[in-house]
Design an enzyme around this catalytic site. Sequence first.
Site, PDB file in Angstrom:
ATOM      1  N   HIS A 174      -7.105  -4.687  10.118  1.00 52.67           N
ATOM      2  CA  HIS A 174      -6.847  -4.458   8.685  1.00 52.67           C
ATOM      3  C   HIS A 174      -5.578  -5.170   8.225  1.00 52.67           C
ATOM      4  O   HIS A 174      -4.671  -5.430   9.015  1.00 52.67           O
ATOM      5  CB  HIS A 174      -6.830  -2.961   8.333  1.00 52.67           C
ATOM      6  CG  HIS A 174      -5.626  -2.190   8.782  1.00 52.67           C
ATOM      7  ND1 HIS A 174      -5.636  -0.818   8.928  1.00 52.67           N
ATOM      8  CD2 HIS A 174      -4.364  -2.570   9.108  1.00 52.67           C
ATOM      9  CE1 HIS A 174      -4.441  -0.412   9.308  1.00 52.67           C
ATOM     10  NE2 HIS A 174      -3.657  -1.439   9.427  1.00 52.67           N
ATOM     11  N   GLU A 190      -9.418  -1.768   5.275  1.00 54.28           N
ATOM     12  CA  GLU A 190     -10.017  -1.470   6.572  1.00 54.28           C
ATOM     13  C   GLU A 190     -11.273  -2.315   6.783  1.00 54.28           C
ATOM     14  O   GLU A 190     -11.801  -2.902   5.830  1.00 54.28           O
ATOM     15  CB  GLU A 190     -10.378   0.018   6.620  1.00 54.28           C
ATOM     16  CG  GLU A 190      -9.189   0.960   6.434  1.00 54.28           C
ATOM     17  CD  GLU A 190      -8.335   1.118   7.688  1.00 54.28           C
ATOM     18  OE1 GLU A 190      -8.165   0.129   8.440  1.00 54.28           O
ATOM     19  OE2 GLU A 190      -7.825   2.218   7.918  1.00 54.28           O
ATOM     20  N   ASN A 229      -7.349  -2.749  14.259  1.00 54.44           N
ATOM     21  CA  ASN A 229      -8.736  -2.997  13.848  1.00 54.44           C
ATOM     22  C   ASN A 229      -8.849  -4.192  12.899  1.00 54.44           C
ATOM     23  O   ASN A 229      -9.889  -4.404  12.286  1.00 54.44           O
ATOM     24  CB  ASN A 229      -9.326  -1.744  13.186  1.00 54.44           C
ATOM     25  CG  ASN A 229      -8.566  -1.333  11.929  1.00 54.44           C
ATOM     26  OD1 ASN A 229      -7.678  -2.047  11.480  1.00 54.44           O
ATOM     27  ND2 ASN A 229      -8.924  -0.199  11.365  1.00 54.44           N
ATOM     28  N   ASP A 258       0.821  -1.209   0.000  1.00 53.24           N
ATOM     29  CA  ASP A 258       0.000   0.000   0.000  1.00 53.24           C
ATOM     30  C   ASP A 258       0.853   1.256   0.000  1.00 53.24           C
ATOM     31  O   ASP A 258       2.064   1.207   0.179  1.00 53.24           O
ATOM     32  CB  ASP A 258      -0.967  -0.009   1.200  1.00 53.24           C
ATOM     33  CG  ASP A 258      -0.278  -0.386   2.510  1.00 53.24           C
ATOM     34  OD1 ASP A 258       0.959  -0.354   2.564  1.00 53.24           O
ATOM     35  OD2 ASP A 258      -0.994  -0.706   3.467  1.00 53.24           O
TER      36      ASP A 258
HETATM   37  P1  PGA Z   1       2.355  -1.537  12.605  1.00 56.40           P
HETATM   38  O1  PGA Z   1       1.181  -1.496  11.523  1.00 56.40           O
HETATM   39  O2  PGA Z   1       3.298  -2.596  12.173  1.00 56.40           O
HETATM   40  O3  PGA Z   1       2.973  -0.160  12.545  1.00 56.40           O
HETATM   41  O4  PGA Z   1       1.724  -1.830  13.916  1.00 56.40           O
HETATM   42  C1  PGA Z   1       0.648  -2.703  11.072  1.00 56.40           C
HETATM   43  C2  PGA Z   1      -0.504  -2.434  10.143  1.00 56.40           C
HETATM   44  O5  PGA Z   1      -1.179  -1.402  10.298  1.00 56.40           O
HETATM   45  O6  PGA Z   1      -0.737  -3.255   9.254  1.00 56.40           O
END
Ligand code: PGA
Length: 264
Positions: A138, A143, A136, A67
């Site tokens: 995702h 999302e 959450n 992404d």
């Molecule tokens: P993080 O993010 O590794 O910074 O916790 C993970 C994600 O949002 O997929």
Amino acid sequence: MKVVILDSPAEVARYGADIFQQQLKRKPDSVFGLATGSTPVQLYRELIERNRAGDISFGAVRSFNLDEYMDLPPTHPQSYRYFMNSEFFDHIDIDPANTRVPPGDAPDPIAACEAYEQAIGDAGGIDIQLLGIGRNGHIGFNEPTSCLTSRTRVKTLTRETIADNARFFAEGEHQPHLSVTMGIGTIMEARLVVLLATGASKAAAVKAMVEGPVSAWCPASILQMHPAAVVIADEEAASHLSDPGFFKHIEAENQAMLARLGRA
Ligand code: PGA
């Protein structure tokens, strides 16, 4: 879904790096799907060290990132292209021309998303897709409520994700609310999915992913349907699972079997 529970984030990184190393041994010109965020940084450091030591080479590897923020140029320090260059690509022997990140600043985002899907297909598909998980649930920027068969597209970020990522932006700095992300359907086509989860803040999401119903409310739960998905979690991230001991038992049995076969 295979769930491996390890003592520390460092062990999670090493276990993940071993999977990449084995894949490179089998297929030096592998296609990797890569992720940003705090979680994979230690894995990247591990791979950088192994590359420097001459144990692995990325010379024939092609990569596709999950992404990117919309409207941030690749030179912006908060763009995911910038992150990947500074945290990983600049330190390994990969050809920069073989690394792709979804275009966040394309004049025609819809055409650019289609071209990204096409490029993944032209490369022969993704051998290993690396993932983190959002609090959450995702994966990528898919999302909650994302279509479980979605393809690469523009996606609006939830307020929770915007708040979680605000720490990377200076006060008053523009923080995008839109992203371009591989879809869940795109991720599901990877031949192997490796999801890393570390820290107590991920415990609820990990439980929902592993034990919950398959639901667009927890996009990562779709990995229950993937034929080869490995979740590598530290103790804290696994702490809400109903029976962590069960997964440890399976892993111990697997290791014992590999040792018997001389493949440990
Ligand atoms: P993080 O993010 O590794 O910074 O916790 C993970 C994600 O949002 O997929």
